[in-house]
Enzyme design. Sequence first.
Site, mmCIF file in Angstrom:
data_model
loop_
_atom_site.group_PDB
_atom_site.id
_atom_site.type_symbol
_atom_site.label_atom_id
_atom_site.label_comp_id
_atom_site.label_asym_id
_atom_site.label_seq_id
_atom_site.Cartn_x
_atom_site.Cartn_y
_atom_site.Cartn_z
ATOM 1 N N ASP A 124 1.080 -8.671 1.378
ATOM 2 C CA ASP A 124 1.982 -7.698 2.004
ATOM 3 C C ASP A 124 2.357 -8.173 3.416
ATOM 4 O O ASP A 124 3.547 -8.251 3.766
ATOM 5 C CB ASP A 124 1.258 -6.336 2.043
ATOM 6 C CG ASP A 124 2.165 -5.183 2.400
ATOM 7 O OD1 ASP A 124 3.377 -5.393 2.529
ATOM 8 O OD2 ASP A 124 1.643 -4.057 2.538
ATOM 9 N N ASN A 134 0.863 -1.204 0.000
ATOM 10 C CA ASN A 134 0.000 0.000 0.000
ATOM 11 C C ASN A 134 0.889 1.240 0.000
ATOM 12 O O ASN A 134 2.109 1.127 0.109
ATOM 13 C CB ASN A 134 -0.985 -0.038 1.172
ATOM 14 C CG ASN A 134 -0.260 -0.126 2.506
ATOM 15 O OD1 ASN A 134 0.752 0.545 2.718
ATOM 16 N ND2 ASN A 134 -0.753 -0.969 3.399
#
Length: 170
Positions: A34, A24
């Site tokens: 992530d 992000n």
Amino acid sequence: MIKIEVIKGDLTLEQTDAIVNAANNSLLGGGGVDGAIHRAAGPELLEVCKKLNGCATGEAKITPGFILRSKYVIHTVGPVWKGGYQNETGKLKLAYQNSLLLAEEYNCKSIAFPNISTGVYGFPKAMAVELVREVIDEIKPNLKNIDLIKFVCFDNENFQLYLQVFKTNK
Ligand code: ADP
């Protein structure tokens, strides 16, 4: 000749020179792939990411892979799907292009991608895989170092779509 491979599995286990993180804008970790990359790479990854001042959507930044099997993590930020009204396709293309160009710059021979933006960010999966095929076709002539591009699909829907589009399996 660049080899394209499609597998179903966990990106964090890849031994390619680089793996790509669907990060992000903060680059400070998150959920999905992530979070998995940060957990697998160890806490040093977050310390290095803190110094990168985030990353704009469509851009890419590189860090070491620390205790991952891959030498580098290329962090890119795909768009959040907003119904297609905010140039999401252009931004997703850029994320793939910039990741590949950065891998080239760092002399990577192999790179593995997750299905960027198709999780929490909600980009339609079938559209995303078509776009990925276009990006690869367009950028291929400019890639001199990379000889293996791997798409590591986590969910079955993406895996089936990628198999159809790339007609390859390991
Ligand atoms: P985004 O916010 O860009 O949509 P997500 O992490 O939510 O990112 O999802 C991107 C893709 O990564 C999804 O297709 C999801 O299934 C996949 N994914 C999640 N964990 C892993 C993993 N460990 N390895 C590979 N792909 C993963």
